[in-house]
Design an enzyme around this catalytic site. Structure first.
Site, PDB file in Angstrom:
ATOM      1  N   ASP A 159     -14.673  -6.100 -11.167  1.00 54.07           N
ATOM      2  CA  ASP A 159     -13.944  -5.534 -10.024  1.00 54.07           C
ATOM      3  C   ASP A 159     -12.760  -4.646 -10.405  1.00 54.07           C
ATOM      4  OD1 ASP A 159     -12.451  -7.571 -11.070  1.00 54.07           O
ATOM      5  OD2 ASP A 159     -12.133  -8.652  -9.208  1.00 54.07           O
ATOM      6  N   HIS A 160     -12.257  -4.777 -11.643  1.00 54.84           N
ATOM      7  CA  HIS A 160     -11.024  -4.060 -11.988  1.00 54.84           C
ATOM      8  C   HIS A 160     -11.269  -2.661 -12.557  1.00 54.84           C
ATOM      9  CE1 HIS A 160      -9.068  -7.898 -11.415  1.00 54.84           C
ATOM     10  NE2 HIS A 160      -7.907  -7.410 -11.744  1.00 54.84           N
ATOM     11  N   ASP A 204      -6.989 -14.800 -14.044  1.00 56.25           N
ATOM     12  CA  ASP A 204      -6.339 -13.829 -13.177  1.00 56.25           C
ATOM     13  C   ASP A 204      -5.304 -14.602 -12.372  1.00 56.25           C
ATOM     14  OD1 ASP A 204      -6.976 -10.865 -11.888  1.00 56.25           O
ATOM     15  OD2 ASP A 204      -5.993 -12.269 -10.522  1.00 56.25           O
ATOM     16  N   ARG A 219       1.270  -7.135  -4.937  1.00 60.44           N
ATOM     17  CA  ARG A 219       2.386  -6.732  -5.781  1.00 60.44           C
ATOM     18  C   ARG A 219       2.655  -5.247  -5.649  1.00 60.44           C
ATOM     19  NH1 ARG A 219      -0.368  -9.684 -10.939  1.00 60.44           N
ATOM     20  NH2 ARG A 219       0.549 -11.546 -10.046  1.00 60.44           N
ATOM     21  N   SER A 264       0.983 -10.745 -13.931  1.00 56.45           N
ATOM     22  CA  SER A 264      -0.412 -10.968 -14.297  1.00 56.45           C
ATOM     23  C   SER A 264      -0.633 -12.076 -15.326  1.00 56.45           C
ATOM     24  CB  SER A 264      -0.926  -9.649 -14.861  1.00 56.45           C
ATOM     25  OG  SER A 264      -2.005  -9.856 -15.709  1.00 56.45           O
ATOM     26  N   ARG A 296      -2.704 -11.447 -17.743  1.00 52.45           N
ATOM     27  CA  ARG A 296      -3.284 -10.722 -18.892  1.00 52.45           C
ATOM     28  C   ARG A 296      -2.651 -11.180 -20.213  1.00 52.45           C
ATOM     29  NH1 ARG A 296      -0.620  -5.301 -16.415  1.00 52.45           N
ATOM     30  NH2 ARG A 296      -1.691  -6.213 -14.641  1.00 52.45           N
TER      31      ARG A 296
HETATM   32  C1  MIC Z   1      -3.188  -7.974 -11.461  1.00 49.38           C
HETATM   33  O1  MIC Z   1      -3.238  -8.100 -10.239  1.00 49.38           O
HETATM   34  O2  MIC Z   1      -2.158  -7.614 -12.053  1.00 49.38           O
HETATM   35  C2  MIC Z   1      -4.421  -8.290 -12.279  1.00 49.38           C
HETATM   36  C3  MIC Z   1      -4.873  -7.023 -12.872  1.00 49.38           C
HETATM   37  O3  MIC Z   1      -5.436  -8.770 -11.453  1.00 49.38           O
HETATM   38  C4  MIC Z   1      -4.026  -9.322 -13.317  1.00 49.38           C
HETATM   39  C5  MIC Z   1      -5.074  -9.593 -14.317  1.00 49.38           C
HETATM   40  C6  MIC Z   1      -5.201  -8.523 -15.348  1.00 49.38           C
HETATM   41  O4  MIC Z   1      -4.180  -8.033 -15.830  1.00 49.38           O
HETATM   42  O5  MIC Z   1      -6.323  -8.199 -15.705  1.00 49.38           O
HETATM   43  C7  MIC Z   1      -3.586 -10.673 -12.752  1.00 49.38           C
HETATM   44  O6  MIC Z   1      -3.112 -10.737 -11.644  1.00 49.38           O
HETATM   45  O7  MIC Z   1      -3.621 -11.692 -13.471  1.00 49.38           O
HETATM   46 FE1  SF4 Z   2      -7.518  -7.108  -8.225  1.00 48.00          FE
HETATM   47 FE2  SF4 Z   2      -5.274  -8.268  -9.160  1.00 48.00          FE
HETATM   48 FE3  SF4 Z   2      -5.198  -6.478  -7.157  1.00 48.00          FE
HETATM   49 FE4  SF4 Z   2      -6.221  -8.850  -6.737  1.00 48.00          FE
HETATM   50  S1  SF4 Z   2      -4.108  -8.407  -7.256  1.00 48.00           S
HETATM   51  S2  SF4 Z   2      -7.089  -6.905  -6.065  1.00 48.00           S
HETATM   52  S3  SF4 Z   2      -7.241  -9.279  -8.657  1.00 48.00           S
HETATM   53  S4  SF4 Z   2      -5.823  -6.100  -9.263  1.00 48.00           S
END
Ligand code: MIC
Ligand code: SF4
Length: 753
Positions: free
Chosen positions: A95-96, A160, A448, A643, A645
């Site tokens: 999805d990313h 995530d 966010r 995140s 990550r």
């Molecule tokens: C995000 O919303 O920042 C992400 C991308 O979903 C991250 C995960 C990632 O960095 O791949 C998260 O929320 O953990």
């Molecule tokens: Fe995707 Fe993270 Fe955004 Fe949710 S908050 S839609 S998991 S990038």
């Protein structure tokens, strides 16, 4: 039939006796969070009451979930663990990695072209190890999980931070780094400090323009981005019962934004309706006999102060719609106060884009409530002022919304329907024709809004709101538009007042979908070979990190002292960098490039203490590594917020940083650093942060005695030759100290083979 129905039935059949045992041990009625945590103890060893916020506890989660951007690193690590198959049900969701540009069809095709190497790797690795695979376009991980896998009373971890979304269906669901997921996938226990508990009593009922999103926007204003750290937030009360299941998901989802370990609601009729509507009435039936255990004991909710560490009350009758932002999700402003505040703060009043979607707010109900506003535009001859983009949460939601005419309503407003994916939420957005520095405002229903997150422009002011407010604001084109009091002028110069949103909690005619995008793994995938090309720019097999040499770290240099907010987006940016998530060396070129250097207030400009020149952070650190100079990173409060990550921990580790010292950490990042063999330390005295100077030398004088519960001493040698000793705290337990000594947690798993 639900996935895992046998696992669920078995858990339910054992839950009563486990909870009774826990009650005996604790000696008082239990919150729902405790019931689920105690019934998921590793090896069901319920023998002592755990101290909240103190004791490390081993758990056995029911399931693991990963998304493409984090799954690459998780699977690269799992491949090293030497296992044949995952030990618990696991899924991977793509999805990313899908750029939002022209609209779903073209964008998906393009993503499949651009990222085929990564998608193929994820699919074949999933098949090999018995992991369920959801193809690009199938939907956003947390919506797909809510629709298919979440279940009341269960426990899940996911790579995530918004894994917590599944709390909307009564599950303890927690975001972790890939290395934590690997533990569980490899059949080992998963460790967590027993959380504190925050109770949120929701009184009254939502009405008018207020929505579930406003509950969490309000909570974020109260708790701030670190107020939930180390705690589970448990929602209860009449107001909680009145919310839809996906609305509850929205609230739990954004618990990540206050740093909460997770959030949860007790099982109720809204969850029953959701399970039935998503084809899982077998779970409803299975839950029938233990309903009383899928919520807290009645004493808890009638006298919450006795059972929670903190209690917050929110009266939904009085809750007004909010806009949170810019640049941080806890800056809460009621829509009614925006006029004044925006003027004072000089926030751009014209709104260029409205975006609806993300794992937070992309359910059928969300789309239907936003559509109920859009429909009024057509009826009243109103022209939309901002551009509008929509990412449905899953193919099931999209297909059903199209069948029911909702998508057409948005298309009539010339909005872009992007892929069922994260898209602009994670900077996968080609914002056409925009100058990358222009000061501007956008409004979205995401969770966010850190600087540069959506479009890379540091001057984009992003505000978070409900989908229906986003729709209303997009119609008006104004940040300070208050639909409760203000009117819009239509093409015939008539003043139009919008009616409050209405929506369908669930589709009246049920959900439907033609191709949900799921690929079931074969029973035996052992013959599948995973190939990673040597010269690949997207994937790189991992080299184990070096173990600690047993010596004190001395003569270390400061790589960067980060000023103020330093989220994982600052440490390892997403957007275009997502393409390197499977290639540690390549992605390390973004290491800390968003962090503000406290000595010159610039990003990506630090002093090389050998040459005296200022240069980019990754380049400078590569210089130190090459010259065998150890380095440290210093940070402020809630360092690593956002995140899950683990790249934000692996990159500095890969580049040779040895220690991160901050005022305080966000939970997931602190664990990620420890897992990767880094020293994650905090100042005993916060103001010692100010003592660290750019040219200092650092000597860890008692690291050789590194042990649980004992602080470390750091000798700081300033440029003028003066020295001072700084006390540093840590939360490493004995096991975690082993991770440090062995170079990483993974090295330890491998040595057990
Ligand atoms: C995000 O919303 O920042 C992400 C991308 O979903 C991250 C995960 C990632 O960095 O791949 C998260 O929320 O953990
Ligand atoms: Fe995707 Fe993270 Fe955004 Fe949710 S908050 S839609 S998991 S990038």
């Amino acid at each position: 039939m639900a996935f895992d129905i046998d696992v669920i039935r078995t858990l339910y059949s054992e839950m009563s006796s486990r909870i009774e045992d826990a009650k005996k041990v604790i000696g008082k009625p239990l919150t729902l969070s405790e019931k689920i945590l105690y019934s998921h103890l590793w090896k069901n060893d319920i023998s002592i009451p755990y101290k909240r916020g103190v004791d490390y506890v081993d758990f056995g989660p029911d399931r693991v979930t990963c998304q493409d951007a984090t799954a690459q690193m998780a699977l690269l690590q799992f491949m090293q663990a030497g296992k044949q198959k995952v030990a618990v049900p696991t899924t991977v969701h793509c999805d990313h990695l899908i750029l939002a540009q022209s609209g779903a069809k073209k964008d998906l095709k393009q993503a499949n072209k651009v990222s085929s190497e990564v998608f193929d790797f994820l699919e074949s690795t999933s098949k090999k190890y018995g992991i369920g695979f959801w193809k690009p376009g199938a939907g956003i991980i947390h919506q797909v999980v809510l629709e298919n896998y979440a279940f009341p009373g269960g426990m899940m971890i996911g790579t995530d931070s918004h894994t917590v979304n599944a709390g909307g269906l009564g599950m303890v669901a927690i975001g972790v780094g890939g290395a934590d997921a690997v533990d569980v996938m490899a059949g080992m226990p998963w460790e967590l400090k027993f959380p504190k508990l925050i109770g949120v009593h929701l009184k009254g009922n939502l009405n008018g323009w207020s929505s579930a999103k406003d509950v969490i926007l309000k909570v974020a204003g109260i708790l701030t981005v670190k107020g939930g750290t180390g705690a589970i937030i448990e929602y209860f009360g009449e107001g909680a019962k009145s919310l839809s299941c996906t609305g509850k998901g929205t609230i739990c989802n954004m618990g990540a934004e206050v740093g909460a370990t997770t959030s949860i609601f007790g099982y109720d009729e809204s969850m029953e309706r959701y399970l039935n509507s998503t084809g899982r009435n077998d779970i409803v039936k299975a839950a029938e006999g233990i309903k009383h255990h899928l919520t807290a004991d009645p004493e808890v909710y009638s006298e919450p102060e006795e059972y929670f560490d903190q209690v917050i009350e929110i009266n939904l009758d009085e809750l007004s719609p909010h806009l949170n932002g810019p640049f941080t999700p806890d800056l809460a402003t009621p829509v009614s106060e925006m006029k004044e505040k925006a003027l004072k703060e000089k926030w751009p009043l014209d709104v260029d884009w409205g975006l609806i979607g993300s794992c937070t707010n992309s359910s059928y109900e969300d789309l239907s409530r936003a559509a109920s506003i859009a429909v009024q535009a057509k009826k009243n001859k109103l022209k939309i002022k901002s551009k509008l983009g929509i990412n449905p949460g899953s193919e099931q939601v999209r297909y059903t919304a199209e069948r029911d005419g909702l998508i057409e309503i948005f298309e009539d407003l010339e909005s872009k329907i992007f892929t069922n994916a994260c898209g602009p939420c994670i900077g996968q957005w080609s914002r056409e024709g925009e100058d990358n520095n222009k000061k501007n405002s956008i409004v979205h229903s995401f969770n966010r809004n850190f600087a540069k997150r959506n479009d890379g422009n540091p001057n984009t002011h992003a505000f978070v709101s409900s989908p229906e407010m986003v729709m209303a604001i997009a119609l008006s084109g104004r940040l300070d538009f208050n639909p409760i009091t203000d009117t819009l002028t239509n093409s015939e110069n008539k003043e139009i007042k919008l009616d409050p949103p209405i929506g369908d909690e669930l589709p009246k005619n049920g959900f439907s979908v033609e191709e949900n995008g799921y690929v079931e793994p074969p029973e035996d995938g052992s013959a599948i070979e995973i190939k990673v090309k040597e010269d690949s720019q997207r994937l790189q097999l991992l080299e184990p990190f070096k173990p600690w040499d047993g010596e004190n770290i001395s003569n270390a240099r400061l790589l960067i002292k980060a000023h103020g907010k330093c989220t994982t987006d600052h440490i390892s940016m997403a957007g275009p960098w997502l393409r390197f998530r499977g290639h540690l060396d390549n992605i390390s070129d973004n290491c800390l490039i968003g962090a503000v250097n406290a000595f010159n207030m610039k990003t990506n400009s630090v002093k090389n203490l050998v040459t005296g020149d200022y240069g980019p952070v990754p380049e400078t650190q590569r210089f130190y590594k090459k010259n065998n100079i150890d380095t440290i990173v210093v940070g402020d409060h809630n360092y690593g917020e956002g995140s899950s990550r683990e790249h934000a921990a692996m990159e500095p580790r890969h580049l040779g940083v040895k220690v991160v010292i901050v005022k305080s950490f966000a939970r997931i990042h602190e664990t990620n650093l420890k897992k990767q063999g880094m020293l994650a330390l905090t100042f005993d005295n916060e103001s010692d942060y100010d003592k660290i100077q750019e040219d200092d030398l650092f000597n860890f004088i008692d690291l050789i005695k590194f042990s649980k519960g004992n602080p470390l001493s750091l000798e700081v040698v300033h440029n003028d030759g003066s020295k001072e000793i700084i006390k540093l705290n840590h939360t490493f337990n004995n096991q975690q100290i082993e991770w440090f000594k062995n170079g990483s947690a993974l090295n330890l798993i491998k040595s057990d083979e």
